[in-house]
Design an enzyme around this catalytic site. Structure first.
Site, mmCIF file in Angstrom:
data_model
loop_
_atom_site.group_PDB
_atom_site.id
_atom_site.type_symbol
_atom_site.label_atom_id
_atom_site.label_comp_id
_atom_site.label_asym_id
_atom_site.label_seq_id
_atom_site.Cartn_x
_atom_site.Cartn_y
_atom_site.Cartn_z
ATOM 1 N N PHE A 101 0.823 -1.214 0.000
ATOM 2 C CA PHE A 101 0.000 0.000 0.000
ATOM 3 C C PHE A 101 0.865 1.275 0.000
ATOM 4 O O PHE A 101 0.954 1.987 -1.008
ATOM 5 C CB PHE A 101 -0.944 -0.072 1.209
ATOM 6 C CG PHE A 101 -1.654 1.198 1.578
ATOM 7 C CD1 PHE A 101 -2.287 1.974 0.611
ATOM 8 C CD2 PHE A 101 -1.711 1.605 2.910
ATOM 9 C CE1 PHE A 101 -2.954 3.145 0.966
ATOM 10 C CE2 PHE A 101 -2.387 2.759 3.277
ATOM 11 C CZ PHE A 101 -2.995 3.536 2.307
ATOM 12 N N ILE A 102 1.535 1.547 1.099
ATOM 13 C CA ILE A 102 2.298 2.806 1.190
ATOM 14 C C ILE A 102 3.498 2.763 0.247
ATOM 15 O O ILE A 102 3.806 3.738 -0.453
ATOM 16 C CB ILE A 102 2.752 3.068 2.647
ATOM 17 C CG1 ILE A 102 1.544 3.120 3.580
ATOM 18 C CG2 ILE A 102 3.555 4.365 2.729
ATOM 19 C CD1 ILE A 102 1.882 3.147 5.057
ATOM 20 N N ALA A 142 7.053 -5.233 5.395
ATOM 21 C CA ALA A 142 6.663 -5.705 6.729
ATOM 22 C C ALA A 142 5.365 -6.484 6.626
ATOM 23 O O ALA A 142 4.618 -6.352 5.652
ATOM 24 C CB ALA A 142 6.447 -4.511 7.667
ATOM 25 N N THR A 168 5.751 2.924 12.770
ATOM 26 C CA THR A 168 4.350 3.225 13.065
ATOM 27 C C THR A 168 4.208 3.890 14.439
ATOM 28 O O THR A 168 5.051 3.670 15.330
ATOM 29 C CB THR A 168 3.539 1.909 13.050
ATOM 30 O OG1 THR A 168 2.282 2.124 13.677
ATOM 31 C CG2 THR A 168 4.238 0.797 13.832
ATOM 32 N N ASP A 169 3.132 4.639 14.612
ATOM 33 C CA ASP A 169 2.857 5.222 15.938
ATOM 34 C C ASP A 169 2.465 4.148 16.956
ATOM 35 O O ASP A 169 2.469 4.397 18.159
ATOM 36 C CB ASP A 169 1.768 6.304 15.836
ATOM 37 C CG ASP A 169 0.431 5.795 15.312
ATOM 38 O OD1 ASP A 169 0.324 4.609 14.931
ATOM 39 O OD2 ASP A 169 -0.529 6.599 15.277
ATOM 40 N N GLU A 170 2.137 2.941 16.457
ATOM 41 C CA GLU A 170 1.635 1.906 17.370
ATOM 42 C C GLU A 170 2.711 1.430 18.352
ATOM 43 O O GLU A 170 2.403 0.834 19.376
ATOM 44 C CB GLU A 170 1.039 0.730 16.579
ATOM 45 C CG GLU A 170 -0.041 1.224 15.631
ATOM 46 C CD GLU A 170 -0.899 0.132 15.004
ATOM 47 O OE1 GLU A 170 -0.982 -0.966 15.568
ATOM 48 O OE2 GLU A 170 -1.491 0.404 13.944
ATOM 49 N N TYR A 223 2.259 -7.194 16.349
ATOM 50 C CA TYR A 223 2.698 -6.335 15.236
ATOM 51 C C TYR A 223 3.543 -5.178 15.761
ATOM 52 O O TYR A 223 4.681 -4.965 15.316
ATOM 53 C CB TYR A 223 1.483 -5.788 14.467
ATOM 54 C CG TYR A 223 1.795 -4.581 13.606
ATOM 55 C CD1 TYR A 223 2.676 -4.669 12.520
ATOM 56 C CD2 TYR A 223 1.222 -3.325 13.882
ATOM 57 C CE1 TYR A 223 2.973 -3.551 11.732
ATOM 58 C CE2 TYR A 223 1.515 -2.210 13.099
ATOM 59 C CZ TYR A 223 2.394 -2.326 12.033
ATOM 60 O OH TYR A 223 2.694 -1.223 11.263
ATOM 61 N N ALA A 255 4.943 -4.783 18.630
ATOM 62 C CA ALA A 255 6.147 -5.239 19.353
ATOM 63 C C ALA A 255 7.260 -5.566 18.360
ATOM 64 O O ALA A 255 8.433 -5.261 18.591
ATOM 65 C CB ALA A 255 5.814 -6.454 20.219
ATOM 66 N N LYS A 280 7.569 -4.270 15.277
ATOM 67 C CA LYS A 280 8.044 -3.006 14.698
ATOM 68 C C LYS A 280 8.940 -2.280 15.709
ATOM 69 O O LYS A 280 9.981 -1.722 15.347
ATOM 70 C CB LYS A 280 6.867 -2.104 14.310
ATOM 71 C CG LYS A 280 6.049 -2.562 13.119
ATOM 72 C CD LYS A 280 6.787 -2.589 11.803
ATOM 73 C CE LYS A 280 7.114 -1.215 11.261
ATOM 74 N NZ LYS A 280 7.713 -1.309 9.888
ATOM 75 N N ARG A 320 -11.180 -6.619 19.494
ATOM 76 C CA ARG A 320 -9.829 -7.120 19.222
ATOM 77 C C ARG A 320 -9.093 -7.287 20.555
ATOM 78 O O ARG A 320 -9.199 -6.408 21.428
ATOM 79 C CB ARG A 320 -9.104 -6.092 18.342
ATOM 80 C CG ARG A 320 -7.641 -6.347 18.128
ATOM 81 C CD ARG A 320 -6.984 -5.195 17.387
ATOM 82 N NE ARG A 320 -7.214 -5.237 15.961
ATOM 83 C CZ ARG A 320 -6.879 -4.246 15.124
ATOM 84 N NH1 ARG A 320 -6.316 -3.148 15.582
ATOM 85 N NH2 ARG A 320 -7.087 -4.356 13.837
ATOM 86 N N GLY A 378 -6.412 -6.881 23.252
ATOM 87 C CA GLY A 378 -5.397 -5.840 23.486
ATOM 88 C C GLY A 378 -5.592 -4.585 22.655
ATOM 89 O O GLY A 378 -4.628 -3.862 22.385
ATOM 90 N N TYR A 416 -13.912 -13.433 10.556
ATOM 91 C CA TYR A 416 -15.251 -12.886 10.777
ATOM 92 C C TYR A 416 -16.365 -13.924 10.674
ATOM 93 O O TYR A 416 -17.513 -13.606 10.981
ATOM 94 C CB TYR A 416 -15.524 -11.744 9.775
ATOM 95 C CG TYR A 416 -14.529 -10.612 9.889
ATOM 96 C CD1 TYR A 416 -14.506 -9.795 11.020
ATOM 97 C CD2 TYR A 416 -13.597 -10.374 8.884
ATOM 98 C CE1 TYR A 416 -13.591 -8.758 11.134
ATOM 99 C CE2 TYR A 416 -12.672 -9.336 8.994
ATOM 100 C CZ TYR A 416 -12.679 -8.534 10.121
ATOM 101 O OH TYR A 416 -11.774 -7.516 10.235
#
Ligand code: NAD
Ligand code: TYD
Length: 350
Positions: free
Chosen positions: A12-13, A84, A131-133, A156, A158, A160, A287, A289, A347
């Site tokens: 994507f990015i 990633a 990422t900001d995460e 994810y 952790a 990064k 979700r 956490g 789902y």
């Protein structure tokens, strides 16, 4: 001519960054290294694939031998590392893949850069897209700055965070000229429809339930992907080695408000009565956490490099919806095969 490596350029990015660099810098040769996982799609780059300053290399950053050989062959002047595993829900199902790609893959690239730049790293740059995460979750107030301590919660984030620590360690230990940026949630064309916005566009179009996690009260800060690509361009060229930049849209939305806005746009574009698709909203188990809120203080990148988001959210959101509606074939290609299995698993019984 400079050789620039962009990893994950079929995603994507990455595809927006590759397009920007190939078109803007004819004196750079852009090498796009991508494994073409489920998230990588060369259709994202159909408009640049024949350009003389662009080369696609299919390969896996987990394969150290391959990575070393590639760096020895092309002696890259710069690396922009986006490859990633990027989806939080998948990381909850299968953390090991995230450790292999995001941590080990990054360290392989660092080792290769270190080797080819060992005599002189002058003018070189290794740029880690993060990422900001990694900063964890915020309450109702405050925002993440470059000095906020890392406190990741998902496998994810952790992975990064771990990769970012290695990038900084290689700067501090080996003087590798590294930079890192941490960006908020991106939206725009070419995003794989496992992420909130394209998933919900696809589901609204097909009259399928919209699985809202928990009460839909979590908050994300949304940035148009081309604005992110422009920030990456500035940081790649002007950030001093060892520095970090936060990038954000200053555009916070509660999930449920964003979803209602999306429904309003989609119903209008699909010629449905106003509010028709609200009935598709389905609250499902939260979700694990689930980070409550992300928000970015992007004042450093504004002050140092003059970057600010250009695309207003209303405009970017409409453009995004238009792109997905106009590119049905792209949707059909990426949602065939593995996607159906993933969708059922995530789902099917919620
Ligand atoms: P994406 O999942 O759309 O694309 C990832 C790309 O990496 C794919 O093309 C995939 O084929 C490739 N890839 C995966 N494993 C690989 C491997 N082992 N070797 C080579 N290539 C491999 O991801 P995205 O959303 O475009 O994110 C790109 C980067 O930006 C990631 O590093 C992500 O952490 C970061 N980021 C994303 C967001 C966001 O909102 N999407 C926000 C901030 C930062
Ligand atoms: P997502 O696009 O996966 O990005 P991230 O988790 O990296 O922020 O999710 C954005 C928000 O939307 C997040 O709070 C989780 C929520 N969400 C749902 O409510 N339902 C869904 O089906 C998905 C994919 C996400």
């Amino acid at each position: 001519m400079k050789n620039i490596l962009i990893t994950g350029g079929a995603g994507f990015i990455g595809s927006h960054v590759v397009r920007l660099f190939v078109n803007k810098y004819p004196d750079y040769h852009i090498f796009n290294l991508d494994k073409l996982t489920y998230a990588g799609n060369l259709e994202n780059l159909a408009d640049v694939c024949d350009k003389p300053n662009y080369t696609f290399v299919k390969g896996d950053i987990e394969d150290l031998g391959f990575v070393m050989e590639l760096f020895r062959k092309y002696r890259f002047d710069g690396v922009i590392h986006l490859a990633a595993e990027s989806h939080v829900d998948r990381s909850i199902e299968d953390p090991m893949t995230f450790i292999h790609t995001n941590v080990l893959g990054t360290v392989h690239l660092l080792n290769a850069a270190r080797e080819i730049w060992k005599d002189s790293a002058d003018g070189k740059k290794f740029y880690q897209i993060s990422t900001d995460e990694v900063y964890g979750a915020l309450g109702d107030t405050g925002s993440f700055s470059e000095t906020t301590p890392y406190n990741p919660h998902s496998p994810y984030s952790a992975a990064k965070a771990s990769a970012d620590h290695f990038v900084r360690a290689y700067h501090d230990t080996y003087k590798l000229p590294t930079v890192i940026s941490n960006c908020s949630n991106n939206y725009g064309p070419n995003q794989f429809p496992e992420k909130l916005i394209p998933l919900f566009i696809n589901n609204i179009k097909n009259n399928k339930p919209l699985p809202v996690y928990g009460k839909g009260l979590n908050v994300r800060d949304w940035l148009y992907v081309e604005d992110h690509a422009e920030a990456i361009d500035l940081i790649f060229h002007h950030a001093v080695p060892g520095s970090t930049y936060n990038i954000g849209g200053n555009n916070e939305w509660k999930n449920i408000d964003l979803i209602k806005k999306l429904i309003e746009i989609m119903d209008r574009k699909l010629g449905r009565p106003e509010g028709e698709s609200l009935k598709l909203i389905t609250y499902v188990t939260d979700r694990a956490g689930h980070d409550f809120r992300y928000a970015i203080d992007a004042s450093k990148v504004k002050e140092d490099l003059g970057w600010m988001p250009k695309v207003k959210f209303d405009e970017g959101f409409e453009k995004t919806v238009d792109w997905y509606l106009a590119n049905e074939e792209w949707f059909n290609h990426v949602t065939s095969g593995e996607y159906a299995e993933y969708y059922e698993k995530m789902y099917g019984n919620r």
